[in-house]
Write a protein that holds these residues in place. Structure first.
Motif, PDB file in Angstrom:
ATOM      1  N   UNK A   1     -20.837   3.877  -8.973  1.00 41.99           N
ATOM      2  CA  UNK A   1     -19.821   3.042  -9.614  1.00 41.99           C
ATOM      3  C   UNK A   1     -18.431   3.670  -9.430  1.00 41.99           C
ATOM      4  N   UNK A   2     -18.339   4.976  -9.615  1.00 39.22           N
ATOM      5  CA  UNK A   2     -17.058   5.679  -9.447  1.00 39.22           C
ATOM      6  C   UNK A   2     -16.570   5.574  -8.001  1.00 39.22           C
ATOM      7  N   UNK A   3     -17.504   5.699  -7.042  1.00 45.77           N
ATOM      8  CA  UNK A   3     -17.129   5.547  -5.634  1.00 45.77           C
ATOM      9  C   UNK A   3     -16.631   4.133  -5.348  1.00 45.77           C
ATOM     10  N   UNK A   4     -17.285   3.133  -5.926  1.00 44.33           N
ATOM     11  CA  UNK A   4     -16.854   1.745  -5.746  1.00 44.33           C
ATOM     12  C   UNK A   4     -15.452   1.531  -6.320  1.00 44.33           C
ATOM     13  N   UNK A   5     -15.202   2.120  -7.484  1.00 43.85           N
ATOM     14  CA  UNK A   5     -13.866   2.012  -8.094  1.00 43.85           C
ATOM     15  C   UNK A   5     -12.825   2.659  -7.181  1.00 43.85           C
ATOM     16  N   UNK A   6     -13.143   3.851  -6.657  1.00 46.60           N
ATOM     17  CA  UNK A   6     -12.216   4.541  -5.759  1.00 46.60           C
ATOM     18  C   UNK A   6     -11.979   3.714  -4.490  1.00 46.60           C
ATOM     19  N   UNK A   7     -13.040   3.104  -3.976  1.00 42.59           N
ATOM     20  CA  UNK A   7     -12.909   2.256  -2.790  1.00 42.59           C
ATOM     21  C   UNK A   7     -12.009   1.062  -3.074  1.00 42.59           C
ATOM     22  N   UNK A   8     -12.205   0.414  -4.204  1.00 41.50           N
ATOM     23  CA  UNK A   8     -11.380  -0.750  -4.569  1.00 41.50           C
ATOM     24  C   UNK A   8      -9.919  -0.329  -4.723  1.00 41.50           C
ATOM     25  N   UNK A   9      -9.685   0.832  -5.372  1.00 38.00           N
ATOM     26  CA  UNK A   9      -8.314   1.324  -5.525  1.00 38.00           C
ATOM     27  C   UNK A   9      -7.691   1.612  -4.165  1.00 38.00           C
ATOM     28  N   UNK A  10      -8.445   2.250  -3.275  1.00 36.31           N
ATOM     29  CA  UNK A  10      -7.946   2.576  -1.940  1.00 36.31           C
ATOM     30  C   UNK A  10      -7.640   1.305  -1.161  1.00 36.31           C
TER      31      UNK A  10
END
Length: 170
Positions: free
Chosen positions: A38-47
């Motif tokens: 979930x944290x990786x997905x959030x970071x991906x969306x932010x990027x």
């Protein structure tokens, strides 16, 4: 038999307790993995969002540069036109003064000095507009729109080149 049942019951309870602990550990690992994913997905969306913003800014900058280039191309044309008219009026005055008596040519001289003056005013207005654009870009300009008689303005501009056009057979 009772002691055998008690022993079996205790073994089942131990096995159940052990299995519960194993499942709890597995659930905790699974929850940690889900949180990490979930944290990786959030970071991906932010990027991705940051990338889209930068692409938009780049696109706006490119568009601004195109507009600025077009503006300066138009500006050079707008500066050159009145200068050409002023220069041609000066040449006409020179011809009139060389080829005839000054008393006979006074009206023509007045007409061409009027053309020169009118186009000097055009250049002054154009340069004032450039200064205003610079002030607008630097947020140092107060907007105060005014109404003008556009028909009269266009007529004056057109009339300022009529004699030159006749002289050049245009």
């Amino acid at each position: 038999k009772s002691s055998e049942l008690d022993e079996m019951y205790r073994k089942v309870e131990e096995a159940l307790k052990k299995r519960t602990e194993e499942l709890t550990e597995a659930n905790e690992r699974l929850i940690c993995e889900i949180k990490a994913k979930h944290e990786m997905e959030i970071q991906f969306i932010k990027a991705r969002h940051l990338c889209e913003e930068k692409e938009k800014m780049l696109s706006e900058t490119v568009e601004y540069d195109k507009l600025r280039t077009a503006f300066f191309a138009n500006l050079s044309h707008e500066l050159r036109t009145p200068l050409t008219i002023i220069f041609s009026a000066e040449q006409m005055l020179d011809l009139i003064l060389r080829d005839s008596n000054l008393q006979d040519s006074l009206e023509e001289v007045k007409k061409y000095t009027h053309i020169i003056k009118q186009n000097c005013y055009r250049l002054i207005r154009l340069i004032a507009n450039l200064i205003d654009i610079t002030k607008i870009d630097s947020n140092y300009f107060e907007f105060s729109p005014q109404n003008y008689n556009i028909v009269e303005l266009i007529e004056n501009i057109t009339m300022s080149v009529v004699d030159y056009a006749k002289y050049k057979n245009i």
